[in-house]
Design a protein around this motif. Structure first.
Motif, PDB file in Angstrom:
ATOM      1  N   GLY A 220       0.817  -1.203   0.000  1.00  0.00           N
ATOM      2  CA  GLY A 220       0.000   0.000   0.000  1.00  0.00           C
ATOM      3  C   GLY A 220       0.854   1.257   0.000  1.00  0.00           C
ATOM      4  O   GLY A 220       0.461   2.280   0.546  1.00  0.00           O
ATOM      5  N   ASN A 249       2.610  -2.094  -4.509  1.00  0.00           N
ATOM      6  CA  ASN A 249       1.494  -1.239  -4.892  1.00  0.00           C
ATOM      7  C   ASN A 249       0.873  -1.819  -6.158  1.00  0.00           C
ATOM      8  O   ASN A 249       1.518  -1.877  -7.210  1.00  0.00           O
ATOM      9  CB  ASN A 249       1.976   0.202  -5.137  1.00  0.00           C
ATOM     10  CG  ASN A 249       0.829   1.154  -5.437  1.00  0.00           C
ATOM     11  OD1 ASN A 249      -0.245   0.741  -5.863  1.00  0.00           O
ATOM     12  ND2 ASN A 249       1.055   2.447  -5.226  1.00  0.00           N
ATOM     13  N   VAL A 282      -3.474  -0.740   3.320  1.00  0.00           N
ATOM     14  CA  VAL A 282      -4.452  -0.551   2.252  1.00  0.00           C
ATOM     15  C   VAL A 282      -5.829  -0.396   2.893  1.00  0.00           C
ATOM     16  O   VAL A 282      -6.019  -0.737   4.061  1.00  0.00           O
ATOM     17  CB  VAL A 282      -4.440  -1.745   1.272  1.00  0.00           C
ATOM     18  CG1 VAL A 282      -3.067  -1.901   0.633  1.00  0.00           C
ATOM     19  CG2 VAL A 282      -4.855  -3.030   1.982  1.00  0.00           C
ATOM     20  N   SER A 306      -4.095  -0.572   8.784  1.00  0.00           N
ATOM     21  CA  SER A 306      -5.386  -0.148   8.231  1.00  0.00           C
ATOM     22  C   SER A 306      -6.432  -0.041   9.329  1.00  0.00           C
ATOM     23  O   SER A 306      -6.474  -0.856  10.260  1.00  0.00           O
ATOM     24  CB  SER A 306      -5.858  -1.154   7.184  1.00  0.00           C
ATOM     25  OG  SER A 306      -4.854  -1.419   6.239  1.00  0.00           O
TER      26      SER A 306
END
Length: 967
Positions: A220, A249, A282, A306
């Motif tokens: 991410g 990514n 992410v 996250s």
């Protein structure tokens, strides 16, 4: 989908996630008829040698009859368990109940079973068989099996070792070329010690894999600077991570191979080589996809920063449960979600996988925080005070658990216990998911190194992201139980840092005697008063006057440290002006050199507006700049180049760190490296206020006393008159009538009597004639008591009449009670023979859903009810615990002859406490016991009232097999 089998419903409570020896996880569950294909596939992957050891003959494949037998169980007389990773079996164990002659049997009359294991060769050595043995033994005990028998070929040394190392009482024989092992399944001190040691090694290893990875992937990472994932990537690289670093990514353009010098990939699957740790940054809805990629790539663990999980409500809570289940299906552990990250300052690792922009100084303090915001505050305070005030003390490791869905404070304690780089553990906790385990681990850790804890959310519900069992105990009680386990419990993060810095830098005081010296009489008196308020024993302050020189401070401190009547020294210092006044650097050197001459006692400094002294103390304790110290920029990890704005930022940070760490040598990676201190020297902690220094010292004194007492914790006495089997039979018979019940007076007296606790008879007196008849039966003098709920144990309301010497007095008292309080039906009067006069006390034991079994003691009446003057200990209580429990209440002097009264029989009281503790510990079905009042006379104790409540025991407790929290 699991199905029920032949005779009993599928026992879902036997399912458990466990940590294996190498730190990975597996799931243990019952084998059912649905597992036929899995079993066949598992068996095909087992080597011929392992098959031979299992069946004592070549056995290349399972027949259909074998498969049916090994997958169809009644969950009573025939049970099979499997250890699984994902959807595959990695090990199995089964037992078959046997009777006389080793023939198959059924029913509780046959209490022996034959047990056998099979572990896939690729997973041997991971502790699979040991974990399966713990769980199958717990299942067998639940099904009234008391002994296991196993037949093993002599060459199968690994399996023989599994049995012999388990710690159970064993009998071994050899016949017809086969080793036969028989062992009882009742836990022993040795078997529990083995189980706890295996648990510690496995959980510590699982945390080590997260904190010391060889390769890290940040999933991410944005393509441009900024954002959570990109910031963590930069922090890992700029911190000088010694391993391999990758950026991931999914939106990277085809063909892009780097992100600012770091190898970049569109998926974890694309990385050529192993990845030990993945940092997941992410959105929550994409996390399952990332976890699947990591699991398929054999990533060992995850740090999930996250958000959007249990802290966001019911939907997020279910998302969090699914995250844990998915990660564990691949054998991975998780820190987070909603985590701030992790840090390891070890020179061999240098991992800053967090949102902290700067790598903290390396040091000896381990830090755990459930809150990211509090973690930031603690890192900042330790950075300021660890370098600017008191020298080179810094962090060894930092863990922000976030919602602590998987890895918790208990796991980190397991790691710190054996971590040679951590001398002091600091923890900020907002909830304790498994308090029984926490107190057990805390007691063991505190016996080796200080553990300082501050609790948030003390007076309300915990954070929404934390799933915890609610406690019924007041916060003060929980705090007292933590202190009993050796935890240094503080109220604020300021106190957490104050205590941590003292404990990390100075030896423990041998007692509470404090010498005070300094150049301010007023500051000395404030320190003296603070010592008295904290229960210390200060000597009168020695005023060196404001004209004191550095040599005067050195001489005074040397004398105080050499004085056998002091255990610690507090030095107070205020700024001085004028010609010949002592300078900061010279004063710091004078204190350091004096302390180094006598390094066995702690020294603290209270300074007022002496910023220069703070830095000087730091420099004087081994951080003086060295000739030729480098101060260049930090190169990227793994030799990748640093460029662009990020490279400039790395150079700027390195320069800032070098300036902030003036007095520290800077190595070729830009991190401060302490110059070795002179032998025997300890960095001296400095505090801006007397009360803060003294409070930290008082906590160190109490901890030192606990350490000395913990070296001899006492023992749980054995009493020959205890009928444990009889009590168990009575409890089981009573529980068969219902799910939970408060025992009748007769049943209460019978159960307590089995443990040598005798309750004075109380006969009902529904009429005056019945009261007179009861008195004749018991013998005068008697007491007449109203037992209605609003009058019970309330002598102050007049519901008790004592010392009634004859029938006339009894009838008169009966008439008075009914006239004052109502009819006999309302009052429920009873007659009881008078007990010897003494001090009225109350003894309680309760099974709290969070804290576990707790024994409480206090004086009956207002002292305990109004003032809350109760003391508490965790069950089982030792003889030393019972002695300290009696003396821990504020009103304890009433038991020992206060103001000329006769001392009471405290040894008899302590024995009563020990018997109650044994009852509750031996029978987890006993969830509450109240003895009130207990009259402690000069000779003996009299239990005048008692109540007991029973409930079905939990399926598993902390003494059961190792298991991770269920999701």
């Amino acid at each position: 989908m699991q199905t029920s089998s032949d005779r009993h419903e599928y026992p879902a409570h036997w399912e458990a996630d466990v940590v294996l020896r190498d730190g990975g996880t597996a799931r243990i569950r019952p084998i059912t008829a649905d597992d036929a294909e899995r079993l066949v596939s598992f068996y095909e992957q087992v080597s011929d040698e392992s098959k031979y050891y299992r069946f004592f003959a070549p056995y290349p494949r399972l027949s259909a009859k074998d498969v049916h037998r090994f997958t169809h169980h009644d969950f009573v007389d025939r049970v099979g368990l499997a250890a699984t990773v994902g959807d595959e079996f990695i090990g199995t164990v089964r037992y078959d109940r046997i009777g006389a002659g080793g023939r198959p049997a059924a029913g509780a009359d046959a209490d022996e079973a034959e047990v056998a294991f099979l572990v896939q060769d690729a997973h041997q050595g991971r502790g699979v068989a040991s974990a399966l043995l713990e769980h199958i033994a717990a299942v067998a005990r639940e099904r009234d099996i008391r002994r296991f028998a196993a037949e093993v070929l002599p060459a199968n040394t690994k399996m023989i070792k599994v049995f012999t190392d388990a710690g159970y009482t064993q009998k071994r024989s050899f016949e017809d070329g086969v080793v036969r092992l028989e062992f009882g399944l009742e836990p022993t001190d040795r078997s529990l010690a083995v189980q706890y040691a295996r648990e510690q090694r496995a959980e510590a290893r699982s945390v080590q894999r997260l904190l010391a990875p060889g390769a890290v992937a940040v999933v991410g990472t944005g393509r441009t600077p900024g954002g959570v994932g990109r910031s963590i990537l930069d922090n890992i690289r700029d911190g000088g991570f010694t391993g391999r670093l990758y950026a991931v990514n999914g939106a990277l353009p085809e063909g892009q191979k780097e992100l600012d010098g770091v190898p970049a990939f569109r998926s974890v699957r694309d990385i050529d080589g192993p990845v030990d740790l993945a940092v997941v940054a992410v959105p929550a809805d994409r996390v399952p996809e990332v976890v699947a990629e990591c699991g398929e790539h054999d990533v060992q663990g995850l740090v999930v920063v996250s958000a959007g999980y249990a802290e966001s409500g019911p939907e997020g809570r279910e998302r969090q449960r699914a995250l844990v289940r998915q990660a564990r299906s691949f054998g991975m552990r998780i820190i987070g979600p909603n985590s701030f990250g992790v840090i390891n300052t070890s020179p061999e690792v240098r991992l800053n996988a967090s949102l902290a922009p700067d790598m903290p100084r390396a040091g000896r303090i381990g830090l755990f925080a459930q809150s990211g915001a509090i973690g930031v505050a603690l890192l900042s305070r330790l950075h300021r005070r660890g370098g600017g005030v008191t020298g080179v003390t810094g962090l060894s490791t930092f863990v922000s658990s976030g919602n602590r869905a998987d890895v918790s404070g208990n796991d980190v304690l397991q790691y710190w216990y054996e971590d040679a780089d951590t001398d002091v553990a600091l923890m900020y906790l907002e909830s304790i998911g498994n308090p029984r385990k926490f107190t057990r681990l805390a007691r063991r850790t505190a016996a080796a190194k200080p553990l300082v804890v501050v609790q948030g959310a003390r007076h309300g519900a915990g954070p929404r992201g934390h799933a915890v069992r609610a406690t019924q105990l007041p916060h003060a009680t929980v705090s007292a139980l933590l202190r009993q386990a050796g935890v240094i419990r503080v109220d604020t993060i300021t106190e957490l840092v104050d205590a941590g810095l003292l404990l990390a830098r100075q030896p423990l005081p041998a007692g509470p005697r404090v010498a005070i010296l300094g150049n301010s009489e007023s500051l000395g008196l404030l320190t003296y008063d603070a010592c008295l308020a904290e229960g210390l024993r200060p000597h009168p302050p020695r005023d060196l006057t404001t004209a004191a020189s550095a040599a005067d401070f050195h001489a005074a401190l040397s004398r105080a440290l050499a004085d056998d009547t002091s255990d610690a020294v507090v030095v107070t210092a205020i700024p001085s002006v004028g010609e010949g006044s002592v300078g900061d650097a010279s004063l710091a050197e004078a204190l350091r050199s004096a302390a180094a001459e006598q390094p066995t006692k702690p020294v603290l400094v209270v300074h007022v507006e002496l910023g220069g002294l703070a830095e000087a103390l730091s420099a004087a304790t081994s951080t003086a700049p060295q000739p030729g110290a480098a101060s260049g920029p930090v190169p990227p990890a793994g030799g990748t180049r640093t460029g662009g704005r990020t490279g400039e930022r790395a150079e700027r940070r390195a320069g800032e760190r070098a300036r902030a760490d003036e007095g520290a040598e800077v190595d070729d990676k830009g991190a401060a490296t302490p110059v070795p201190s002179p032998e025997g020297a300890h960095p001296i902690p400095a505090y801006p206020a007397a009360e803060r220094a003294v409070r930290a010292l008082a906590q160190a004194v109490a901890y030192g006393q606990w350490r000395r007492e913990a070296a001899d914790p006492g023992k749980v006495p054995e009493y020959e008159d205890i009928d444990e089997r009889g009590a168990a039979a009575l409890v089981h018979g009573l529980l068969a009538r219902g799910q939970g019940l408060t025992l009748t007076t007769e049943a209460t007296c019978e159960l307590l009597g089995a443990y040598g606790i005798h309750v004075h008879r109380a006969l009902p007196a529904p009429t005056p004639d019945a009261a007179a008849g009861a008195a004749r039966t018991l013998g005068y003098p008697v007491a007449l008591k109203a037992t209605a709920p609003h009058l019970r144990h309330r002598a102050d309301l007049g519901g008790v009449r004592l010392d009634l010497a004859d029938e006339e007095q009894l009838r008169r008292a009966y008439a008075e009670l009914t006239e004052l309080f109502g009819s006999a039906e309302e009052l429920r009067p009873v007659v009881q023979r008078m007990a010897p006069r003494g001090v009225d006390t109350v003894v309680r034991a309760v099974i709290d859903p969070a804290a576990g079994a707790v024994l409480s003691f206090g004086l009956a009446g207002a002292a305990s009810q109004l003032l809350g003057d109760m003391a508490h200990r965790l069950i089982p209580v030792t003889d030393r615990d019972a002695t300290s429990l009696v003396r821990s209440i504020r009103t304890a002097p009433l038991l020992f002859g206060w103001r000329g009264s006769a001392p009471v029989d405290t040894p008899a009281l302590e024995e009563l406490l020990l018997r109650v503790s044994r009852l509750v510990h031996d029978h987890p079905e006993v969830v509450a016991v109240t003895l009130e009042p207990v009259v402690v006379a000069p000779h003996g104790v009299s239990v005048l009232g008692a109540s007991v409540r029973l409930a079905p025991p939990p399926a598993r407790d902390d003494h059961g097999p190792r298991t991770l929290p269920a999701y």
